[in-house]
Design an enzyme around this catalytic site. Sequence first.
Site, PDB file in Angstrom:
ATOM      1  N   ASP A  41      25.884 -75.406 -10.128  1.00  0.00           N
ATOM      2  CA  ASP A  41      25.866 -74.368  -9.101  1.00  0.00           C
ATOM      3  C   ASP A  41      26.337 -73.034  -9.663  1.00  0.00           C
ATOM      4  O   ASP A  41      27.515 -72.869  -9.962  1.00  0.00           O
ATOM      5  CB  ASP A  41      26.786 -74.827  -7.970  1.00  0.00           C
ATOM      6  CG  ASP A  41      26.797 -73.873  -6.792  1.00  0.00           C
ATOM      7  OD1 ASP A  41      26.001 -72.925  -6.789  1.00  0.00           O
ATOM      8  OD2 ASP A  41      27.597 -74.092  -5.873  1.00  0.00           O
ATOM      9  N   ASP A  58      19.621 -66.157  -7.376  1.00  0.00           N
ATOM     10  CA  ASP A  58      20.245 -67.468  -7.261  1.00  0.00           C
ATOM     11  C   ASP A  58      19.245 -68.555  -7.606  1.00  0.00           C
ATOM     12  O   ASP A  58      18.477 -69.009  -6.764  1.00  0.00           O
ATOM     13  CB  ASP A  58      20.784 -67.660  -5.842  1.00  0.00           C
ATOM     14  CG  ASP A  58      21.418 -69.025  -5.648  1.00  0.00           C
ATOM     15  OD1 ASP A  58      21.643 -69.723  -6.651  1.00  0.00           O
ATOM     16  OD2 ASP A  58      21.679 -69.395  -4.498  1.00  0.00           O
TER      17      ASP A  58
END
Length: 479
Positions: A86, A303
């Site tokens: 992440d 992202d």
Amino acid sequence: MDLKFLWITIVLEILCVVANGNLVFQVERRKTNLSGIKDHDDRRRGRFLSTVDISLGGNGVPTQTGLYYTKLGLGSPKKDYYVQVDTGSDVLWVNCIECSRCPKKSDIGMDLTLYDPNGSDTSELIACDHEFCSSTYDGPIPGCKAETPCPYSITYGDGSATTGYYVKDFLTFDTVTGNLHTASENSSIIFGCGAVQSGLLGSSNDEALDGIIGFGQANSSVLSQLAASRKVKKIFSHCLDTIRGGGIFAIGELVEPKVSTTPLVPNMAHYNVVLKNIEVDDEILQLPSDIFDSGNGKGTVIDSGTTLAYLPDIVYDQLIPKVLARQPGLKSSIEEQNFHCLWYSGNVDAGFPVVKLHFEDSLSLTVHPHDYLFPYRNGAMQCIGWQRSVTETKDGKDMTLLGDLVLSNKLVLYDLENMAIGWVDYNCSSSIKVKDATTGVVHTVGAHNISSASTFLIGRTLTFFLLLTAMLNIFLTRF
């Protein structure tokens, strides 16, 4: 349960109310169904060794994959743990031996392992008066007493939460020692020992893993810790391959190919850049001048851990008609309440326009139709990956967030040494060249495979260090 662990768990419940070179990891991505794609993004919305080579697998096509994960080694003797990767959060945490409501099995296809601090010869408890703890919480924790563990508590946008305490132990990773060659190294890092899980983190086996590894910019991230100990430079690259699956992920100074960059917005929790305008079929969308200036969450978030691409309503409402303009009579429908899908089985690149996003310092991101459209119903339909923004900043403005859909099949460079990010179209099944920060020698890093017997896992792997599954959930608490 060990009395020591029971005591730690009770203390955590109290404290969390107050606290509220080059490396390689192997990462895999799992399949998901169409209806779960946005739910998965919602859950993720919530956070000098020279070169490190991280192998990962999967595919960025929404109907084929769901999340990226890697296998890493912790403790002495080393045990392996599968963790979601992440870039949108900062803390590495794994489920611990005394964990309450931790999943016992995973539908992804691997065995889950609980970390036991007492089972490692090199494990150390991080107390609440430790420098790491004070810096993480921007000051001393009220009521801290000697030997009381330093707590962590993370809540994601879907209401799931993880609570635990920090420990220090060895992390084992692969460093690049030659062209397409690596060797194991280890370094002491501080990470979270998960004691209590709630929501989907504790009740669902669907995407269950041993934990999450966050590679954000904060000092608590694994990347920042390794950089602070002069193990690596804060530079990494990834390349996600939707054609063959897998790709490349490496930490280290990128030498080849050359990549143009745009500045990162300073003092932001995520990788934010300044988007200037959007062009469709050589026509610039007529938008308010401040539409991409997101107030407290200034800029557009890059992202690669989010599957789709999210735009403010006013942008979406102009973009979609432009995308459909070449096919005025095409039949369409809303599938599974989320996706605008088209009954079209032809060549999408011939039938739909290219979308270009223009950023500060003249950097552009070219998004081809095969990037933003994905096949559905055995190829009889094409679904649009552009979505309306589902997240707002603190001042109520819609957020612009660009995920895998537009970043796949591109080499993306994160240069935190110079606070810049960039990309270039690239063959993600090939290789890149990175420089050893100590010797100056240039090494080749290529794509890898993670072997698995699971029928859920897909093909190739990505050589990847800092990758990609930024939880959109983190945004809800940070902006």
